[in-house]
Design a protein around this motif. Structure first.
Motif, PDB file in Angstrom:
ATOM      1  N   VAL A 138     -38.270  36.128 -12.178  1.00  0.00           N
ATOM      2  CA  VAL A 138     -36.876  36.019 -11.754  1.00  0.00           C
ATOM      3  C   VAL A 138     -36.774  36.075 -10.229  1.00  0.00           C
ATOM      4  O   VAL A 138     -35.996  35.337  -9.615  1.00  0.00           O
ATOM      5  N   ALA A 139     -37.583  36.940  -9.614  1.00  0.00           N
ATOM      6  CA  ALA A 139     -37.577  37.018  -8.153  1.00  0.00           C
ATOM      7  C   ALA A 139     -38.088  35.726  -7.537  1.00  0.00           C
ATOM      8  O   ALA A 139     -37.576  35.273  -6.503  1.00  0.00           O
ATOM      9  N   ARG A 140     -39.097  35.112  -8.166  1.00  0.00           N
ATOM     10  CA  ARG A 140     -39.595  33.826  -7.651  1.00  0.00           C
ATOM     11  C   ARG A 140     -38.532  32.742  -7.788  1.00  0.00           C
ATOM     12  O   ARG A 140     -38.383  31.891  -6.916  1.00  0.00           O
ATOM     13  N   LEU A 141     -37.785  32.779  -8.906  1.00  0.00           N
ATOM     14  CA  LEU A 141     -36.697  31.834  -9.079  1.00  0.00           C
ATOM     15  C   LEU A 141     -35.630  32.037  -8.005  1.00  0.00           C
ATOM     16  O   LEU A 141     -35.122  31.069  -7.430  1.00  0.00           O
ATOM     17  N   GLN A 142     -35.328  33.296  -7.735  1.00  0.00           N
ATOM     18  CA  GLN A 142     -34.338  33.594  -6.701  1.00  0.00           C
ATOM     19  C   GLN A 142     -34.802  33.066  -5.347  1.00  0.00           C
ATOM     20  O   GLN A 142     -34.018  32.458  -4.595  1.00  0.00           O
ATOM     21  N   ALA A 143     -36.073  33.277  -5.029  1.00  0.00           N
ATOM     22  CA  ALA A 143     -36.609  32.790  -3.754  1.00  0.00           C
ATOM     23  C   ALA A 143     -36.583  31.266  -3.697  1.00  0.00           C
ATOM     24  O   ALA A 143     -36.263  30.672  -2.659  1.00  0.00           O
ATOM     25  N   GLY A 144     -36.904  30.631  -4.826  1.00  0.00           N
ATOM     26  CA  GLY A 144     -36.868  29.171  -4.871  1.00  0.00           C
ATOM     27  C   GLY A 144     -35.474  28.625  -4.673  1.00  0.00           C
ATOM     28  O   GLY A 144     -35.272  27.616  -3.987  1.00  0.00           O
ATOM     29  N   LEU A 145     -34.490  29.288  -5.268  1.00  0.00           N
ATOM     30  CA  LEU A 145     -33.117  28.861  -5.098  1.00  0.00           C
ATOM     31  C   LEU A 145     -32.660  29.008  -3.650  1.00  0.00           C
ATOM     32  O   LEU A 145     -31.916  28.168  -3.131  1.00  0.00           O
ATOM     33  N   LYS A 146     -33.120  30.072  -2.998  1.00  0.00           N
ATOM     34  CA  LYS A 146     -32.732  30.280  -1.607  1.00  0.00           C
ATOM     35  C   LYS A 146     -33.265  29.177  -0.708  1.00  0.00           C
ATOM     36  O   LYS A 146     -32.651  28.822   0.298  1.00  0.00           O
ATOM     37  N   GLU A 147     -34.437  28.633  -1.053  1.00  0.00           N
ATOM     38  CA  GLU A 147     -34.998  27.552  -0.251  1.00  0.00           C
ATOM     39  C   GLU A 147     -34.141  26.293  -0.318  1.00  0.00           C
ATOM     40  O   GLU A 147     -34.173  25.468   0.595  1.00  0.00           O
ATOM     41  N   PHE A 163     -24.133  36.860  -7.511  1.00  0.00           N
ATOM     42  CA  PHE A 163     -25.240  37.666  -8.006  1.00  0.00           C
ATOM     43  C   PHE A 163     -26.549  37.349  -7.282  1.00  0.00           C
ATOM     44  O   PHE A 163     -27.491  38.147  -7.337  1.00  0.00           O
ATOM     45  N   LEU A 164     -26.619  36.182  -6.638  1.00  0.00           N
ATOM     46  CA  LEU A 164     -27.822  35.807  -5.884  1.00  0.00           C
ATOM     47  C   LEU A 164     -27.657  36.040  -4.397  1.00  0.00           C
ATOM     48  O   LEU A 164     -28.494  35.620  -3.596  1.00  0.00           O
ATOM     49  N   ASN A 165     -26.527  36.683  -4.013  1.00  0.00           N
ATOM     50  CA  ASN A 165     -26.285  37.066  -2.622  1.00  0.00           C
ATOM     51  C   ASN A 165     -26.239  35.854  -1.686  1.00  0.00           C
ATOM     52  O   ASN A 165     -26.760  35.885  -0.567  1.00  0.00           O
ATOM     53  N   VAL A 166     -25.610  34.777  -2.140  1.00  0.00           N
ATOM     54  CA  VAL A 166     -25.432  33.593  -1.297  1.00  0.00           C
ATOM     55  C   VAL A 166     -24.453  33.929  -0.168  1.00  0.00           C
ATOM     56  O   VAL A 166     -23.447  34.608  -0.401  1.00  0.00           O
ATOM     57  N   PRO A 184     -33.085  16.862  -1.749  1.00  0.00           N
ATOM     58  CA  PRO A 184     -33.913  17.814  -0.991  1.00  0.00           C
ATOM     59  C   PRO A 184     -34.823  18.664  -1.878  1.00  0.00           C
ATOM     60  O   PRO A 184     -35.954  18.974  -1.495  1.00  0.00           O
ATOM     61  N   ILE A 185     -34.326  19.052  -3.070  1.00  0.00           N
ATOM     62  CA  ILE A 185     -35.151  19.845  -3.982  1.00  0.00           C
ATOM     63  C   ILE A 185     -36.346  19.022  -4.448  1.00  0.00           C
ATOM     64  O   ILE A 185     -37.485  19.508  -4.480  1.00  0.00           O
ATOM     65  N   VAL A 186     -36.096  17.758  -4.809  1.00  0.00           N
ATOM     66  CA  VAL A 186     -37.171  16.878  -5.274  1.00  0.00           C
ATOM     67  C   VAL A 186     -38.205  16.684  -4.175  1.00  0.00           C
ATOM     68  O   VAL A 186     -39.420  16.735  -4.424  1.00  0.00           O
ATOM     69  N   LEU A 187     -37.749  16.473  -2.952  1.00  0.00           N
ATOM     70  CA  LEU A 187     -38.678  16.258  -1.831  1.00  0.00           C
ATOM     71  C   LEU A 187     -39.518  17.497  -1.560  1.00  0.00           C
ATOM     72  O   LEU A 187     -40.713  17.401  -1.249  1.00  0.00           O
ATOM     73  N   LYS A 188     -38.911  18.680  -1.695  1.00  0.00           N
ATOM     74  CA  LYS A 188     -39.676  19.916  -1.485  1.00  0.00           C
ATOM     75  C   LYS A 188     -40.773  20.069  -2.529  1.00  0.00           C
ATOM     76  O   LYS A 188     -41.908  20.432  -2.215  1.00  0.00           O
ATOM     77  N   PHE A 189     -40.441  19.779  -3.794  1.00  0.00           N
ATOM     78  CA  PHE A 189     -41.442  19.861  -4.847  1.00  0.00           C
ATOM     79  C   PHE A 189     -42.533  18.830  -4.622  1.00  0.00           C
ATOM     80  O   PHE A 189     -43.725  19.089  -4.873  1.00  0.00           O
TER      81      PHE A 189
END
Length: 242
Positions: free
Chosen positions: A133-142, A168-171, A232-237
């Motif tokens: 879950v923390a990795r997902l949170q970090a990925g979303l922040k990127e 909840f994700l502190n955006v 941008p998400i696709v390009l990062k992956f």
């Protein structure tokens, strides 16, 4: 005599009061207003609403904005009815501006209440615990901007969910507010436009065709905007894959 609340406990309670009040009103509204904010209600009162708008235009605008903000803030049923009513009463312009402004203000209020009550500490706990879950949170922040716009542009994401998850994700507030205003604008334009013809539809005793947003001329551009947001998400992956 009961001992006074510890200062920290009292501060936590005061921070949680807004979101608790919102939850209580949301539950009560779902039960009590489920059948009130409907096309039938609007049809019964359409003449009275038009008369009030014509006689007291400024008061009608303020009352409409206050009602729409309350509906969104408390996640009450009827946000779509409010959007259509904005077009019905005020036309495409400035109706769409009133709709976007009120919906965005209500979303920001709900976001702030959720973040103050639970969001910030929830996000900190996720980061501290680590794991998937923390990795997902970090990925979303990127890719925060892209994810925020996707939640607004893709019609399948409920509006109140798109208001609570970022809290909840502190955006950051400015990212949430900007993505909300710009992200809901295309859909608001479509439904406000439908609302402009609502008077004739209600006079015939019919309901408007809300499936218009899923027709190719409307859905195509919305999906195109969603694809641009996801790029941008696709390009990062892709870069990580290489």
């Amino acid at each position: 005599m009961e001992p006074p609340l510890h200062p920290n406990r009292s501060a936590k309670l005061s921070r949680r009061l807004p979101i608790l009040a919102i939850l209580l009103v949301a539950v009560a509204g779902a039960v009590l207003l489920r059948d009130q904010l409907s096309f039938e209600t609007l049809a019964r009162h359409r003449e009275a609403l038009l008369d009030f708008r014509d006689a007291h235009h400024a008061a009608a605008v303020l009352a409409f904005l206050a009602a729409y903000v309350a509906v969104v803030t408390f996640s009450l049923p009827g946000a779509l009815i409010c959007t259509l009513t904005g077009g019905f009463l005020f036309g495409l312009f400035p109706g769409v501006l009133y709709n976007v402004g009120a919906a965005s203000a209500g979303a920001v209020l709900l976001f702030l209440a959720a973040r103050a009550g639970l969001g910030a500490r929830f996000a900190e706990r996720i980061s501290a615990q680590g794991g998937a879950v923390a990795r997902l949170q970090a990925g979303l922040k990127e890719s925060e901007w892209s994810v925020l716009f996707l939640m607004r542009l893709v019609p399948v994401v409920p509006f109140f969910v798109a208001n609570l998850l970022p809290a909840f994700l502190n955006v950051p507030l400015h990212r949430f507010a900007i993505s909300t205003v710009l992200g809901i604008l295309p859909g608001a334009l479509v439904y406000t436009s439908v609302g402009t013809g609502l008077g004739a539809v209600l006079a015939r005793g019919e309901a408007p065709d809300l499936g218009v947003i899923f027709t190719p001329p409307v859905l195509g551009p919305l999906l195109g905007l969603a694809a641009l947001s996801a790029l941008p998400i696709v390009l990062k992956f892709a870069r990580k894959g290489r």
